[in-house]
Design a protein around this motif. Structure first.
Motif, PDB file in Angstrom:
ATOM      1  N   THR A  16       2.517   1.545  12.999  1.00 44.74           N
ATOM      2  CA  THR A  16       2.593   1.485  11.541  1.00 44.74           C
ATOM      3  C   THR A  16       1.324   0.879  10.970  1.00 44.74           C
ATOM      4  O   THR A  16       0.791   1.371   9.977  1.00 44.74           O
ATOM      5  CB  THR A  16       3.821   0.669  11.098  1.00 44.74           C
ATOM      6  N   LYS A  20      -1.027   2.862   8.367  1.00 45.48           N
ATOM      7  CA  LYS A  20      -0.862   2.453   6.973  1.00 45.48           C
ATOM      8  C   LYS A  20      -1.921   1.484   6.450  1.00 45.48           C
ATOM      9  O   LYS A  20      -1.894   1.165   5.271  1.00 45.48           O
ATOM     10  CB  LYS A  20       0.502   1.779   6.788  1.00 45.48           C
ATOM     11  N   TRP A  24      -2.349   0.257   2.529  1.00 53.51           N
ATOM     12  CA  TRP A  24      -2.142  -1.143   2.174  1.00 53.51           C
ATOM     13  C   TRP A  24      -3.397  -1.785   1.605  1.00 53.51           C
ATOM     14  O   TRP A  24      -3.331  -2.820   0.963  1.00 53.51           O
ATOM     15  CB  TRP A  24      -1.690  -1.939   3.387  1.00 53.51           C
TER      16      TRP A  24
END
Length: 51
Positions: A16, A20, A24
């Motif tokens: 993740t 991501k 983020w």
């Protein structure tokens, strides 16, 4: 910090984090082909979104 260390802080999987971090807004540091993150960038993200 490695993606695994960041994942432990954020309580998500390392996959993740790798998928991501751009979404983020956490800026990575490339060391060769490896992905590394500065602790201050992760702390800034946490303060901004959960602080």
């Amino acid at each position: 910090m490695t993606p695994e260390e960041v994942a432990a802080w954020l309580r998500v999987s390392p996959t993740t984090v790798r998928n991501k971090y751009r979404f983020w807004g956490i800026k990575p540091q490339k060391v060769g082909r490896l992905l590394r993150f500065r602790e201050r960038d992760v702390v800034a993200y946490l303060d901004k979104h959960y602080g």
